[in-house]
Design an enzyme around this catalytic site. Structure first.
Site, PDB file in Angstrom:
ATOM      1  N   ASP A  16      -6.653  -6.135   5.870  1.00 36.15           N
ATOM      2  CA  ASP A  16      -5.996  -7.261   5.202  1.00 36.15           C
ATOM      3  C   ASP A  16      -6.228  -8.557   5.983  1.00 36.15           C
ATOM      4  O   ASP A  16      -5.410  -9.462   5.960  1.00 36.15           O
ATOM      5  CB  ASP A  16      -4.498  -6.983   5.053  1.00 36.15           C
ATOM      6  CG  ASP A  16      -3.786  -6.803   6.383  1.00 36.15           C
ATOM      7  OD1 ASP A  16      -4.484  -6.622   7.397  1.00 36.15           O
ATOM      8  OD2 ASP A  16      -2.549  -6.852   6.403  1.00 36.15           O
TER       9      ASP A  16
ATOM     10  N   ASN B 221       0.828  -1.213   0.000  1.00 39.16           N
ATOM     11  CA  ASN B 221       0.000   0.000   0.000  1.00 39.16           C
ATOM     12  C   ASN B 221       0.856   1.254   0.000  1.00 39.16           C
ATOM     13  O   ASN B 221       0.608   2.201  -0.749  1.00 39.16           O
ATOM     14  CB  ASN B 221      -0.894  -0.004   1.246  1.00 39.16           C
ATOM     15  CG  ASN B 221      -2.359  -0.037   0.916  1.00 39.16           C
ATOM     16  OD1 ASN B 221      -2.753   0.012  -0.232  1.00 39.16           O
ATOM     17  ND2 ASN B 221      -3.172  -0.132   1.940  1.00 39.16           N
TER      18      ASN B 221
END
Length: 198
Positions: free
Chosen positions: A145, A110
């Site tokens: 996640d 990310n």
């Protein structure tokens, strides 16, 4: 009637309204056609509106139980399904396993490649997980996640370790994200019911 050789002649007088009806027959036909067209239009609009409402209700119901990004079940659906499976443990005479997964190095993806890359990684992880599971098992994105799996109809405790290893093997293979090969890892925790509790 007046009779002539070989022919009959007759005369019927016109009624007073016949002339008026013949003059306005086209107008009456046009008004009837207009009302019929208006009825069909209103009917089609109402039917289309009803279909749109049903479609939106279906989408709302689906989104209430589905994670929008991954297309998997969400935490709410996962919790409901887990409650159902635990309630059936006594009847099925088999066990179940709950596997909780946390992606390793997701934050690095990310931070390095951006949120779109992170979103794509979540979608690809979800796709890989769904191809690994059996029919009847549940996989859900619990948030960020984190993923959860309910493995049902277990007769051997080692089956969850086998599934965990297949998941590790699948998720440590590189992912293609925006033309770049990205490698992540995965941490998995496993609990069994009823052995570890209900």
């Amino acid at each position: 009637p007046i009779c002539t050789v070989g022919a009959w002649l007759s005369w019927t007088p016109e009624r007073p309204g016949d002339a008026m009806i013949s003059q306005f027959a086209w107008a009456l036909g046009a008004v009837s056609a207009l009302f019929a067209a208006l009825f069909v239009y209103v009917f089609l609009r109402l039917r289309n509106a009803a279909q749109q409402i049903a479609l939106r209700e279906s989408q709302i119901h689906r989104l209430a139980g589905q994670d929008e990004l991954s297309g998997l079940s969400n935490r709410r659906t996962f919790d409901l399904r887990l409650d159902q499976e635990i309630a059936q443990l006594g009847r099925t005479k088999s066990g179940l396993a709950v596997l909780l997964l946390d992606l390793d190095r997701f934050k690095a993806v990310n931070d390095t490649y951006g949120h779109n890359a992170g979103d794509e990684l979540i979608r690809q992880v979800a796709k890989r997980l769904t191809t690994i599971l059996r029919l009847g098992d549940t996989v859900a994105r619990l948030g960020g996640d984190e993923f959860g799996i309910i493995q049902t109809h277990m007769h051997e405790a080692g089956a969850s370790a086998v599934l965990g290893q297949r998941i590790l093997d699948a998720l440590t293979e590189p992912f293609e994200i925006g033309g770049v090969a990205v490698t992540i890892g995965c941490s998995i925790g496993i609990a069994h019911a009823p052995q570890d509790g209900a």
